[in-house]
Enzyme design. Structure first.
Site: not given
Length: 686
Positions: A363-365
């Site tokens: 996941f990108d944040k």
């Protein structure tokens, strides 16, 4: 780079796909970009009309015959072109066999059977053309991020506008407020906050200041300090910057992002690779088998040629891959339609198959697990009595700034200021990279970070205040200390907070067997760790550039299928180098949406478990359909060789097609509890 690179890259990719035998972009060169889809739909209309006039409406025989002939023309037009190209390269694929099967059906008077073969197969080709055109537009979207021109300082009093392709290393460009940077470089003059989310994923604009010795920094090895380096395509804030160019346009960070997208764009799904390998043997085998049937009947059995040809055409109809050809497209259509009902855009069968196989998700944040904008999370007054004064002081000063952190403080704390106690700030001055000073109701006030107060206060920051800062830093907060008339009022913590639905999503995915879930982010490691721990993720990797994210995705893919969920331009290379890329919809950049295989259209990460479950069911349906198609052919061909007439052969053959389609349509009724799976959603911060 922005004008020249895009056509070149698109041309290279098109040639790569042709080498793979996968080019179906016919419409662009002849009748327009949507021609093949129009032809496919048209063939479906004429086929339906032909069946109606033949079996339901009392009409002259020439009417259905004409309609079936029109179906042959419309459904076979682009298939003929593709088959011609593959045969010219010495390859025999399903396109070629479909044409022979259709011709054989017509030769024995089964025009309706040949028509439906061509209609369904042309529809599958049209869907592939659509998916390819979407992928091509991602390169154009990337290239448009950087300006096409730059302002180059030629003399102390002269600035010239030039094409970015003419920039050389060492040139000095002027970057105006609220404009995008045209090149990678080192800041040599000016101060400003630069929004780097398009390249690094950093959620908060980074303060930039001039390097003391730019020439030495340019020659030095190793990365430049974050406060001095800038990237092409990022957005400048309210200050004016002068930047020394460190790389040509073709070598910039953005150009490397484009190249990474291009190099990974032509990867095929596992099922497609299987079908390609299968048809390399299947199609020539069927053709040789049909010729052998004719030869055996004429030479060995001394049959009339017409009898042997009839038997061979029956075999050809039985062996024609109608069910095989529609097995995947029918499941894809049903799966895509069901996904769309739930607010999920899936770009074809590859993603629907691959997502169901992943065992790891990165996941990108920023904008994915979090909202993508800072919010006040902590108010720590030095004493309880000072809380109101802390809040009113912060609102009074920060209301004069357009910095994102100031905007967050004003938005979140202004409602907490009691009516009648509002205060006014004057002489507000920014201290670059440190904070701000002002007079609040005539009293000297400072708001800033530890570095600022270490410089202002020779006695050092009080131990209790430093403890507050350390505690908030450990939790991933960006902190600001507030002092007024020499009295420390307290500390405020700001953070890009997680979405309310993020943690339940992680729990559901883990229950579905996704064993490895990590954060890969451009934010600093401390912030990434805080988010990962709060959501129950397995690991966090912070401070990553786009190329670093690609490396992390490669590591995950070595352990099995790995998906990437993101929303920004910086996520695009990681998406296309993952097994399946998933973009957040409403908040996602155009590049991420075009590059990704799956998009959550309502900006709702709560739909991710539903998408994974649907993908697994779709992959299962595809496998079932392929099995049915191959088993029917394997049983039907021997039956025709020993005398099964064409009527039952066509009935069984078309029945297998209907069975495959009916099985695929079960996806339209797919349910996984509910699309949101019981997840409650938080209103997006304004």
């Amino acid at each position: 780079m922005t004008r020249a690179a895009n056509p070149r890259l698109s041309k290279d990719r098109t040639e790569d796909r042709r080498d793979q035998g996968a080019d179906h972009g016919h419409g662009n060169s002849l009748f327009g970009p949507r021609a093949e889809m129009i032809f496919a739909i048209g063939s479906g209309i004429t086929y339906t009309a032909g069946m109606a006039t033949k079996y339901l409406i009392d009409s002259p025989s020439w009417i259905p015959a004409t309609l079936f002939l029109a179906t042959y023309v419309l459904g076979g037009f682009f298939t003929v072109r593709t088959a011609y190209e593959t045969v010219r390269r010495g390859r025999f694929e399903v396109d070629f066999l479909m044409l022979i099967a259709a011709a054989g059906a017509a030769a024995v008077g089964k025009w309706a059977e040949g028509s439906v073969l061509l209609f369904l197969f042309s529809l599958g080709h049209a869907l592939e053309e659509y998916a390819m055109s979407r992928a091509q537009r991602s390169i154009a979207a990337l290239a448009e991020l950087a300006p096409r021109t730059a302002l180059v300082r030629r003399a102390p009093d002269r600035v010239e506008e030039v094409d970015v392709d003419s920039l050389e290393v060492g040139d000095v460009i002027v970057v105006r407020p609220n404009s995008r940077l045209s090149a990678d470089g080192i800041v040599i003059a000016g101060t400003s906050a630069v929004d780097e989310s398009s390249v690094t994923g950093e959620s908060i604009p980074v303060e930039k200041q001039a390097a003391e010795d730019p020439r030495a920094a340019l020659k030095a090895r190793g990365p430049l300090p974050e406060s001095q380096r800038v990237f092409a395509g990022t957005l400048n804030g309210s200050g004016v910057l002068e930047v020394m160019v460190t790389s040509r346009a073709s070598d910039s960070m953005l150009a490397r992002v484009i190249e990474m997208v291009r190099s990974a764009d032509s990867q095929k799904s596992p099922t497609q690779r299987f079908i390609d390998r299968f048809q390399m043997f299947y199609v020539p085998a069927v053709i040789l088998g049909v010729l052998a049937v004719i030869g055996y009947g004429v030479l060995a059995l001394s049959e009339p040629f017409a009898v042997s040809f009839y038997r061979a055409m029956v075999v050809l109809v039985a062996a024609s891959p109608c069910a095989l050809a529609i097995a995947t497209p029918s499941a894809v259509l049903a799966g895509v339609a069901r996904a769309a009902q739930a607010g999920v855009l899936a770009k074809g069968g590859g993603p629907l198959e691959s997502l169901g196989r992943v065992r790891s998700i990165a996941f990108d944040k920023t904008g994915t697990l979090t909202w993508g904008r800072p919010r006040v999370t902590d108010i720590e007054p030095a004493t309880t009595e000072l809380r109101e004064r802390l809040v009113t002081t912060l609102v009074a000063v920060e209301s004069f700034s357009d910095h994102p952190l100031a905007a967050a403080i004003t938005r979140d704390l202004a409602p907490q200021v009691p009516v009648g106690v509002e205060e006014t700030a004057t002489e507000v001055n920014s201290v670059t990279g440190r904070g701000v000073t002002a007079l609040v109701e005539g009293q000297a006030t400072e708001i800033g970070n530890l570095t600022m107060f270490a410089e202002l206060d020779p006695d050092g920051v009080p131990a209790d205040v430093r403890a507050m800062v350390d505690r908030l830093h450990a939790a991933g907060r960006t902190t600001m200390i507030v002092r007024r008339t020499g009295v420390y009022l307290g500390v405020v913590g700001v953070m890009d907070t997680p979405r309310a639905e993020a943690k339940p999503v992680i729990e559901q995915l883990r229950a579905m067997g996704i064993a490895d879930m990590v954060v890969i982010s451009g934010d600093n490691q401390r912030v990434a760790d805080s988010v990962a721990q709060g959501l129950g993720l397995d690991a966090a990797h912070g401070g990553l550039l786009p190329e670093d994210k690609v490396t992390k995705m490669a590591e995950l893919r070595e352990r099995g299928g790995a998906a990437m969920v993101g929303d920004g331009v910086n996520d695009a290379p990681a998406m296309v180098n993952s097994s399946v890329g998933i973009a957040m919809g409403a908040s996602g950049s155009a590049v991420a949406l075009e590059t990704a295989d799956v998009a959550l259209m309502t900006d709702d990460i709560g739909r991710l478990p539903f998408a994974v479950a649907l993908s697994r069911r779709t992959a299962a349906i595809i496998r079932q359909n392929l099995t049915v198609a191959l088993v029917i052919v394997a049983g039907l061909v021997p039956a025709t060789l020993i005398g099964l007439p064409i009527g039952p052969a066509v009935f069984i053959h078309e029945g297998s097609t209907l069975l495959v389609v009916a099985n695929a349509l079960r996806l339209l009724r797919f349910r996984r509890g509910a699309e949101h799976a019981g997840i409650e959603h938080e209103a997006r911060p304004s």
